[in-house]
Design an enzyme around this catalytic site. Sequence first.
Site, PDB file in Angstrom:
ATOM      1  N   ASN A 245      69.174 -19.380  25.454  1.00  0.00           N
ATOM      2  CA  ASN A 245      68.024 -18.492  25.433  1.00  0.00           C
ATOM      3  C   ASN A 245      68.242 -17.482  26.559  1.00  0.00           C
ATOM      4  O   ASN A 245      68.219 -17.850  27.732  1.00  0.00           O
ATOM      5  CB  ASN A 245      66.746 -19.307  25.660  1.00  0.00           C
ATOM      6  CG  ASN A 245      65.507 -18.420  25.650  1.00  0.00           C
ATOM      7  OD1 ASN A 245      65.613 -17.184  25.653  1.00  0.00           O
ATOM      8  ND2 ASN A 245      64.348 -19.048  25.629  1.00  0.00           N
TER       9      ASN A 245
ATOM     10  N   GLY B 243      73.062 -12.989  21.510  1.00  0.00           N
ATOM     11  CA  GLY B 243      72.548 -12.609  20.189  1.00  0.00           C
ATOM     12  C   GLY B 243      73.677 -12.538  19.181  1.00  0.00           C
ATOM     13  O   GLY B 243      73.688 -11.698  18.277  1.00  0.00           O
TER      14      GLY B 243
ATOM     15  N   ASP C 224      73.705 -17.702  21.104  1.00  0.00           N
ATOM     16  CA  ASP C 224      72.467 -17.301  20.443  1.00  0.00           C
ATOM     17  C   ASP C 224      71.468 -18.415  20.709  1.00  0.00           C
ATOM     18  O   ASP C 224      71.825 -19.463  21.256  1.00  0.00           O
ATOM     19  CB  ASP C 224      72.690 -17.092  18.935  1.00  0.00           C
ATOM     20  CG  ASP C 224      71.716 -16.054  18.361  1.00  0.00           C
ATOM     21  OD1 ASP C 224      72.160 -14.992  17.901  1.00  0.00           O
ATOM     22  OD2 ASP C 224      70.484 -16.319  18.396  1.00  0.00           O
TER      23      ASP C 224
ATOM     24  N   GLN D 283      72.664  -9.520  13.240  1.00  0.00           N
ATOM     25  CA  GLN D 283      73.334  -8.599  12.318  1.00  0.00           C
ATOM     26  C   GLN D 283      74.550  -7.933  12.970  1.00  0.00           C
ATOM     27  O   GLN D 283      75.625  -7.863  12.378  1.00  0.00           O
ATOM     28  CB  GLN D 283      72.336  -7.517  11.856  1.00  0.00           C
ATOM     29  CG  GLN D 283      72.861  -6.683  10.698  1.00  0.00           C
ATOM     30  CD  GLN D 283      72.113  -5.358  10.537  1.00  0.00           C
ATOM     31  OE1 GLN D 283      71.251  -5.005  11.329  1.00  0.00           O
ATOM     32  NE2 GLN D 283      72.465  -4.633   9.494  1.00  0.00           N
TER      33      GLN D 283
ATOM     34  N   TYR E 239      59.127  -1.730  20.576  1.00  0.00           N
ATOM     35  CA  TYR E 239      60.599  -1.760  20.552  1.00  0.00           C
ATOM     36  C   TYR E 239      61.161  -0.449  21.103  1.00  0.00           C
ATOM     37  O   TYR E 239      62.031  -0.442  21.978  1.00  0.00           O
ATOM     38  CB  TYR E 239      61.045  -1.986  19.109  1.00  0.00           C
ATOM     39  CG  TYR E 239      62.529  -1.889  18.856  1.00  0.00           C
ATOM     40  CD1 TYR E 239      63.417  -2.837  19.347  1.00  0.00           C
ATOM     41  CD2 TYR E 239      63.046  -0.852  18.073  1.00  0.00           C
ATOM     42  CE1 TYR E 239      64.775  -2.750  19.079  1.00  0.00           C
ATOM     43  CE2 TYR E 239      64.392  -0.765  17.794  1.00  0.00           C
ATOM     44  CZ  TYR E 239      65.255  -1.713  18.308  1.00  0.00           C
ATOM     45  OH  TYR E 239      66.596  -1.624  18.029  1.00  0.00           O
TER      46      TYR E 239
HETATM   47  N1  SER Z   1      67.115  -0.833  12.892  1.00  0.00           N
HETATM   48  C1  SER Z   1      66.150  -0.859  13.931  1.00  0.00           C
HETATM   49  C2  SER Z   1      64.787  -1.038  13.419  1.00  0.00           C
HETATM   50  O1  SER Z   1      64.553  -0.639  12.294  1.00  0.00           O
HETATM   51  C3  SER Z   1      66.197   0.437  14.701  1.00  0.00           C
HETATM   52  O2  SER Z   1      67.020   0.280  15.787  1.00  0.00           O
HETATM   53  O3  SER Z   1      63.950  -1.523  14.107  1.00  0.00           O
END
Ligand code: SER
Length: 306
Positions: A48, A8, A34, A12, A138
Site C-alpha cells: 500500500n 500500481g 500493487d 492499466q 483528480y
Molecule cells: N484517463 C484519465 C481519466 O479519465 C485521465 O487521465 O480520468
Amino acid sequence: MEKALVLGAAGQIGTELVAALRARMGQENVIATDLRAEALEEPCFALNAMDEAALRDLVQTHEITQVYHLVAMLSATGEKMPEKAWELNMMTLFHVLNLAKEGHLKRVFWPSSIAAFGPNTPAVDTPQYSPMDPTTVYGISKLAGELWCQYYHDKYGVDVRSIRYPGLISWKTLPGGGTTDYAIDIFHAARREGAYTSFLAANTRLPMMHMEDAIRATLSLMEAPVDQIKIRSSYNVSGVDFTPAELAESMRRHYPDLAMTYAPDFRQAIASSWPQRMDDGKAREDWGWQPSYTLDRMVDDMVAHI
Ligand code: SER
C-alpha cells in the site's frame, strides 16, 4: 546498476510498463508492487503506497534507484470520494519525492494528465503553458502534483520527470474509474453485443493515445540525458484525438452494424472541461517525442486483440 520499483504495477499502465522495463533492465531489476500482488510476476510485493514505512523499507532493502509512481484514483471515481482521492494521490507522491530528496532515488517518474486542465484552458492545440483550472479532485491533485514535482526539482535537485498523459487505449488491462474509459469499453461492447451506449456525447473530442505510444513516451523521457529535460512540472504529449462518433465510424470498418446510442452522464461535464488536442511541441523539441499510431491503426490493433 539501475533498479526500478513500480507502484500500481497491476493497473492499466503498470501492467505494460513493467513488461517494457523488464525487457530493458532484466526481470530481476524491476520490482512490481500493487495493493494486491496476485496478478504480478516475480519479483513483486503487495504494497500500500500510503504506507510510508513499508515503501521506504522496500526502497532501501532492494537498493532501488528509480520509482515509477502509477498509483492514483482517476477522475470519475475521485468525484465519488474527493477527500480519499486527494489523500491517496498526494500522500503517495510526497512519500516518493521525499525518498528522492533524501538521496535514496536517482530518478522518479510521476504521471500527470489532461485532467490538470480546465474550462478556461484553450481546448484546441492546448499550449504547454496555459491557464489551468481543473474541476475534478483528480485534476486538482495532478496540477498540485506537477507543481510539487517542479518544486522538489528546483529546491532539492530531485530528478523527477512527468508526462500529461491523454486518455490511454489498451487491451491488456482495463482502466478503472476514468472519464476516457468509454474508448475502451466500446471495443468490448462491440464484440459482445454489437452495440454501445456512450456516456459521453457523440461530438466530445478528447486527446487519446495508444498504450504502446504511452510506454514509448515514458521510456524516452526517463532515458533522456538530464540536460534535455527542461520542464519539471509535466510535458504535454499528443497521440490521436477523436470523438465517440469518429471512433465508432472507424470501428465500423470491422463491425459494419455497430449501433451507437448516447446517454451522457456526470462524466460529460468533466470531458467538456478538458482539452481536445494538446500542443506537444516541447516534448518533441526536448526529447524527440513522436507518436506513431493513427486512429485507424489504433482501432485495428484493439479489434485484433479484444
Ligand atoms: N484517463 C484519465 C481519466 O479519465 C485521465 O487521465 O480520468
